[in-house]
Design an enzyme around this catalytic site. Structure first.
Site, short mmCIF file in Angstrom:
data_model
loop_
_atom_site.label_atom_id
_atom_site.label_comp_id
_atom_site.label_asym_id
_atom_site.label_seq_id
_atom_site.Cartn_x
_atom_site.Cartn_y
_atom_site.Cartn_z
N GLU A 225 -6.92 4.93 7.74
CA GLU A 225 -6.65 6.33 7.39
C GLU A 225 -7.84 6.94 6.66
O GLU A 225 -8.12 8.13 6.79
CB GLU A 225 -5.36 6.41 6.57
CG GLU A 225 -4.14 6.18 7.46
CD GLU A 225 -2.93 5.60 6.77
OE1 GLU A 225 -2.86 5.63 5.53
OE2 GLU A 225 -2.04 5.10 7.49
N GLY B 126 2.57 2.25 10.82
CA GLY B 126 3.58 3.30 10.69
C GLY B 126 4.29 3.66 11.99
O GLY B 126 4.96 4.68 12.07
N SER C 267 3.35 -2.11 10.34
CA SER C 267 4.79 -2.19 10.63
C SER C 267 5.41 -3.53 10.26
O SER C 267 6.32 -4.01 10.95
CB SER C 267 5.09 -1.83 12.09
OG SER C 267 4.73 -0.49 12.35
N GLU D 65 -5.50 -4.73 10.58
CA GLU D 65 -4.49 -3.70 10.79
C GLU D 65 -4.78 -2.95 12.08
O GLU D 65 -5.57 -1.98 12.08
CB GLU D 65 -4.49 -2.71 9.62
CG GLU D 65 -4.18 -3.35 8.27
CD GLU D 65 -3.54 -2.34 7.33
OE1 GLU D 65 -2.46 -2.65 6.83
OE2 GLU D 65 -4.10 -1.26 7.14
N HIS E 63 -9.56 1.38 4.82
CA HIS E 63 -8.30 1.55 5.56
C HIS E 63 -8.55 2.53 6.71
O HIS E 63 -9.32 3.48 6.57
CB HIS E 63 -7.21 2.07 4.62
CG HIS E 63 -5.85 2.04 5.23
ND1 HIS E 63 -5.44 2.98 6.15
CD2 HIS E 63 -4.82 1.17 5.10
CE1 HIS E 63 -4.20 2.69 6.54
NE2 HIS E 63 -3.81 1.60 5.92
N GLY F 33 2.78 -1.11 4.26
CA GLY F 33 2.84 0.30 3.87
C GLY F 33 4.27 0.70 3.56
O GLY F 33 4.79 0.45 2.47
N GLY F 34 4.92 1.29 4.54
CA GLY F 34 6.26 1.86 4.34
C GLY F 34 7.25 0.94 3.66
O GLY F 34 7.98 1.36 2.74
N ASN G 220 0.86 -1.18 0.00
CA ASN G 220 0.00 0.00 0.00
C ASN G 220 0.90 1.23 0.00
O ASN G 220 1.49 1.56 1.02
CB ASN G 220 -0.89 -0.04 1.26
CG ASN G 220 -1.70 1.23 1.44
OD1 ASN G 220 -1.79 2.06 0.54
ND2 ASN G 220 -2.30 1.37 2.62
N TRP G 221 1.00 1.86 -1.15
CA TRP G 221 1.91 3.01 -1.26
C TRP G 221 1.33 4.27 -0.63
O TRP G 221 2.03 5.27 -0.49
CB TRP G 221 2.27 3.27 -2.73
CG TRP G 221 3.30 2.32 -3.27
CD1 TRP G 221 3.74 1.16 -2.69
CD2 TRP G 221 4.04 2.47 -4.49
NE1 TRP G 221 4.71 0.58 -3.47
CE2 TRP G 221 4.90 1.35 -4.59
CE3 TRP G 221 4.04 3.41 -5.52
CZ2 TRP G 221 5.77 1.17 -5.67
CZ3 TRP G 221 4.90 3.23 -6.60
CH2 TRP G 221 5.77 2.11 -6.66
N LYS G 222 0.04 4.26 -0.30
CA LYS G 222 -0.61 5.44 0.28
C LYS G 222 -0.37 6.65 -0.64
O LYS G 222 -0.30 6.49 -1.85
CB LYS G 222 -0.13 5.68 1.71
CG LYS G 222 -0.25 4.41 2.56
CD LYS G 222 -0.02 4.62 4.02
CE LYS G 222 -0.18 3.29 4.74
NZ LYS G 222 -0.11 3.44 6.21
#
Ligand code: PGA
Length: 249
Positions: A95, A169, A209, A163, A93, A230-231, A9-11
């Site tokens: 976010e 993150g 994470s 999640e 998600h 993600g990251g 997930n590149w957001k």
């Protein structure tokens, strides 16, 4: 019976320059049992599809509207994502639930639209730190599952991502026991609502994470069928290492 899934997930990260990471990722040897998905910003999907043509790496969106078209400035429909080259879409998600006030019923309507549009819906659920500390985790997850998954879900068009919001993150990861408890609970809820066939064939991802150095331990947990990353999905080297750990699990 369930294929593994490594989803990135590149957001809101990445312009055209980031396509070079996909070129590197495309060098990852194809694996027989692990599906790979990248969800870049919508602006990159079509170019990413060109970059990944001929590879087994799938593309997804990060959200879609509940309707096919119309006067909804700034929104994107499932049909548009599919047209750009996506086969899946992340929905609900945390976010989006936080930044855009998305409720379970909104997520369910979007997921129904995604499935109708031929996409697989990756529906995210997860508790806040306060909810976990109040021992409400399973109640929260149960409510999100009941409210967010449409009746049309099957093992092919639905993926669940667990999640925990406090793990996204932050570098904090739940214990193996905590992950296992929630994944077993999600599996049981899916079987209860949809029957054993759908319940057992639906993939359940862990997200929050996930890094190359903790991936193997997370993937050793029963009912963890992969990860939503993600990251660590932004760099091909890190994501490849996570894919390798999943493939070896
Ligand atoms: P993270 O994000 O891997 O950067 O924690 C996961 C996610 O939000 O999907």
């Amino acid at each position: 019976m369930r294929r593994k899934l490594a989803a990135g997930n590149w957001k809101m990260n990445g312009t055209g320059a980031a396509l070079s990471e996909l070129e590197k990722l495309a060098q990852t040897p194809a694996t027989s049992q692990t599906d790979i998905l990248i969800c870049p910003p919508a602006t990159l999907i079509s170019r990413a599809a060109d970059t990944l043509a001929g590879t087994a790496i799938a593309l997804g969106g990060q959200d879609c509207h509940a309707l096919e078209s119309g006067a909804h400035t700034g929104d994107i429909s499932a049909q548009m994502l599919a047209d750009a080259g996506a086969s899946m879409v992340i929905l609900g998600h945390s976010e989006r639930r936080e930044d855009h006030g998305e409720r379970d019923e909104d997520v369910r309507a979007k997921a129904r639209a995604a499935i109708d549009g031929g996409l697989t819906a990756v529906i995210c659920v997860g508790e806040s730190l306060a909810e976990r500390e109040a021992a409400n985790t399973l109640d929260i997850i149960g409510g999100q599952l009941a409210g967010s998954i449409p009746d049309t879900a099957t093992g092919e068009n639905l993926v669940i991502a667990y999640e925990p919001i406090w793990a996204i993150g932050t570098g904090k990861v739940p214990t193996i026991a905590q992950i296992g408890e929630v994944h077993d609970f999600i599996r049981a809820r899916l079987e209860r609502r949809f029957g054993e066939g759908v319940g057992r064939s639906t993939r359940i991802l862990y997200g929050g994470s996930v890094k190359p150095d903790n991936a193997a331990e997370i993937f050793s947990v029963p009912n963890v069928d992969g990860a939503l990353v993600g990251g660590a999905s932004l760099k091909a080297a890190d994501f490849s290492a996570i894919i390798a750990a999943l493939d070896a699990a």
